[in-house]
Design a protein around this motif. Structure first.
Motif, mmCIF file in Angstrom:
data_model
loop_
_atom_site.group_PDB
_atom_site.id
_atom_site.type_symbol
_atom_site.label_atom_id
_atom_site.label_comp_id
_atom_site.label_asym_id
_atom_site.label_seq_id
_atom_site.Cartn_x
_atom_site.Cartn_y
_atom_site.Cartn_z
ATOM 1 N N SER A 2 16.754 38.679 8.107
ATOM 2 C CA SER A 2 15.960 37.854 9.339
ATOM 3 C C SER A 2 14.842 37.431 9.825
ATOM 4 C CB SER A 2 17.267 37.493 9.988
ATOM 5 O OG SER A 2 16.046 38.440 11.439
ATOM 6 N N ASN A 3 14.075 36.405 10.118
ATOM 7 C CA ASN A 3 12.495 36.413 10.744
ATOM 8 C C ASN A 3 12.087 37.654 11.791
ATOM 9 O OD1 ASN A 3 14.801 34.790 11.846
ATOM 10 N ND2 ASN A 3 12.880 33.012 11.549
ATOM 11 N N ASN A 4 13.492 38.034 11.882
ATOM 12 C CA ASN A 4 13.559 38.429 13.498
ATOM 13 C C ASN A 4 13.472 39.952 13.244
ATOM 14 O OD1 ASN A 4 13.424 39.492 16.049
ATOM 15 N ND2 ASN A 4 15.317 37.849 16.767
ATOM 16 N N SER A 10 17.121 42.017 19.878
ATOM 17 C CA SER A 10 17.316 42.499 21.106
ATOM 18 C C SER A 10 18.024 43.690 20.574
ATOM 19 C CB SER A 10 17.877 41.707 22.229
ATOM 20 O OG SER A 10 18.707 41.341 21.577
ATOM 21 N N LEU A 11 18.780 43.805 19.904
ATOM 22 C CA LEU A 11 20.176 44.003 19.187
ATOM 23 C C LEU A 11 19.560 45.393 19.229
ATOM 24 C CD1 LEU A 11 21.496 41.988 20.077
ATOM 25 C CD2 LEU A 11 22.847 42.842 17.924
ATOM 26 N N GLN B 201 22.379 36.451 12.301
ATOM 27 C CA GLN B 201 20.826 36.792 12.444
ATOM 28 C C GLN B 201 20.324 35.497 13.133
ATOM 29 O OE1 GLN B 201 18.678 39.606 12.052
ATOM 30 N NE2 GLN B 201 20.392 40.189 10.486
ATOM 31 N N VAL B 204 21.151 35.318 17.406
ATOM 32 C CA VAL B 204 20.543 36.615 17.576
ATOM 33 C C VAL B 204 19.404 35.938 18.029
ATOM 34 C CG1 VAL B 204 20.232 38.797 17.533
ATOM 35 C CG2 VAL B 204 22.352 38.547 17.555
ATOM 36 N N ASP B 205 18.423 35.467 17.057
ATOM 37 C CA ASP B 205 17.301 34.754 16.592
ATOM 38 C C ASP B 205 16.805 34.183 17.622
ATOM 39 O OD1 ASP B 205 16.646 36.644 15.161
ATOM 40 O OD2 ASP B 205 15.535 35.172 13.034
ATOM 41 N N MET B 207 19.418 33.307 20.453
ATOM 42 C CA MET B 207 19.467 33.785 22.192
ATOM 43 C C MET B 207 18.115 34.341 22.812
ATOM 44 S SD MET B 207 22.368 36.730 22.616
ATOM 45 C CE MET B 207 20.931 38.229 21.785
#
Lengths: 237, 247
Positions: A2-4, A10-11, B201, B204-205, B207
């Protein structure tokens, strides 16, 4: 991917909290096993403890582990701080009436407070012994093979001796209270770490929870027994 | 029964709110909490005052509209019930009852007890769906064999009505129970498997983007959830997110 990514989400912050926390639980076990030698009050016991202390400060593998422990404490603290700030921001207006006791354990709602108290304890504890060993002047004694050893055993026993240290009783109380704090921190932290890592199973979760309850009672109790014991044997006669 | 109500009054999203006190007399224990609020609003209208704005729709516990933080708990003191299923007999005669809106930066107050829960909609839009061809040649879902346990677990997760009680009750305003229920419901079934990696993914992003807090595993959400959604869903999402991040 992901880009996150695994760092910002947060996880991921929770994974790191769990992993560093569980490593620190392992550290506690090791630290406790070493400290239990303090219950041996014979002169040979003192020499053994000092030889153990020398091993712990010179062995390269232990050195690596100790740096890993410092890193874990630091990460756990910084990560916990960031998470707490974010959690506070997520509710800018507080409830007038909030009944947390109806749905959760007190310890689970106060991990940041308990953690901060533990940090104060860690700083004090390191100043009490580690700092003296590293930068202060510690008397030396002869080991079994005739080499010089730092007499950490004397530093520890004197610290909890009311004759040697006027604050001994105060320190015993502080250490015992700090261990109670650790007990509450572990009551939630131990099993919570497994949940954060996604380890939740209808059969095994109860075992993890029981293990956590055992851990949070036995480990702090055993640690707390050491200053109480040392103070007691040095005042009883 | 007679009760004293302290209800949150807030004119608009940016207005400053405060608790307002109202005495209620001759309330039947068989009234639902919302019916009691109706009685209050009816009286306020008759007296030429502004009634309290609150969300409600089905009034049978399945739509997820009604909210209200009652006496420090989401949906009040009952377990596995929404506010419309909460009866006044759950309270004592003469009791003072505090009624507040859900509080979270991701659920801004619109007016009084009504909050904007569209952040949940945006999380669903980010990944809470399956892409199927609806041209008419779609395979009948009942024709796909699914293990009983998986079907049950997916169904349990799917009972989430998206009311937001989990966020409201969580001391961190975390949406993990909601998001994990939606992730689980789809990823447990064969129709949801192809997109499971991207789904967790993206959801969650979104969120995190909405400003919900982080989960600290207090377990309050599970207790207050009107549908009894389990924490095992959160653990499943933690696993899925880890797997999809690493692969």
């Amino acid at each position: 991917m992901s880009n996150n990514g695994l760092l910002k989400s947060s996880l991921a912050k929770k994974y790191m909290m769990a992993l560093t926390g569980l490593f620190l639980c392992l550290f506690l076990v090791g630290h406790l096993l070493g400290n239990l030698q303090l219950f041996d009050t014979t002169p040979e016991g003192a020499v053994k403890f000092n030889e153990y202390a020398k091993f712990m400060t010179t062995n390269p593998l232990i050195k690596v582990l100790s740096y890993l422990t410092y890193a874990c404490v630091l990460f756990h603290v910084v990560d916990g701080f960031v998470l707490t700030i974010q959690n506070r921001k997520a509710r800018p207006v507080k409830y007038v009436v909030e009944k947390g006791s109806a749905n959760s354990k007190w310890s689970s709602r106060n991990m940041a407070l308990l953690g901060t108290l533990l940090l104060v304890f860690i700083a004090t504890h390191m100043q009490n012994f580690w700092f003296k060993m590293k930068f202060g002047t510690v008397p030396t004694v002869k080991g079994t093979d005739g080499t010089d050893l730092h007499d950490l055993h004397a530093v520890v026993t004197n610290f909890f001796n009311p004759v040697e240290n006027e604050y001994a009783l105060f320190m015993v109380i502080f250490y015992v209270l700090s261990m109670a704090t650790m007990g509450f921190h572990l009551q939630h932290g131990f099993s919570s770490a497994f949940q954060s890592l996604g380890i939740n199973h209808p059969k095994y979760t109860q075992i993890i929870k029981n293990l956590g309850m055992g851990f949070c009672i036995i480990v702090p109790l055993a640690f707390a027994a050491i200053p109480v014991f040392l103070y007691y044997i040095q005042t009883a006669h | 029964m007679n009760i004293t109500l302290k209800v949150w009054r807030q004119k608009g999203p940016n207005a400053k709110g405060a608790m307002e006190t109202h005495k209620m007399t001759d309330i039947s224990g068989d009234m639902s909490f919302l019916e009691m609020m109706d009685v209050l609003n009816d009286r306020l209208i008759r007296d030429g005052e502004e009634p309290f704005a609150f969300d409600h729709d089905c009034r049978e516990g399945i739509c997820g509209s009604c909210s209200m933080f009652i006496n420090g708990e989401a949906h009040g003191p009952g377990r596995n019930v929404t506010t419309c299923q909460l009866h006044m007999r759950s309270f004592k005669d003469g009791e003072t009852i505090h009624v507040e809106p859900w509080r979270a930066s991701a659920f801004p107050v619109i007016k009084d007890l009504s909050v904007d829960r569209s952040s949940f909609d945006r999380i669903i839009q980010a990944g809470g769906y399956i892409s199927v061809n609806t041209s008419g040649a779609t395979q009948d879902a009942n024709a796909i064999p699914i293990p009983k346990v998986d079907a049950e677990e997916a169904f349990d997760a799917a009972t989430c009505i998206g009311c937001g009680a989990c966020v409201a009750t969580c001391k961190n305003s975390s949406a993990m129970l909601f998001v994990s229920a939606k992730v689980s419901q789809l990823s447990l079934l064969p129709q949801g498997k192809p997109e499971s990696k991207e789904r967790v993914q993206r959801m969650v992003d979104q969120m995190d983007l909405e400003g919900f807090g982080n989960c600290t595993n207090t377990g309050a959400c599970e207790v207050e959830c009107p549908k009894g959604i389990s924490l095992t869903n959160i653990a499943r999402m933690n696993r899925e997110f880890m797997k999809s991040s690493l692969s």
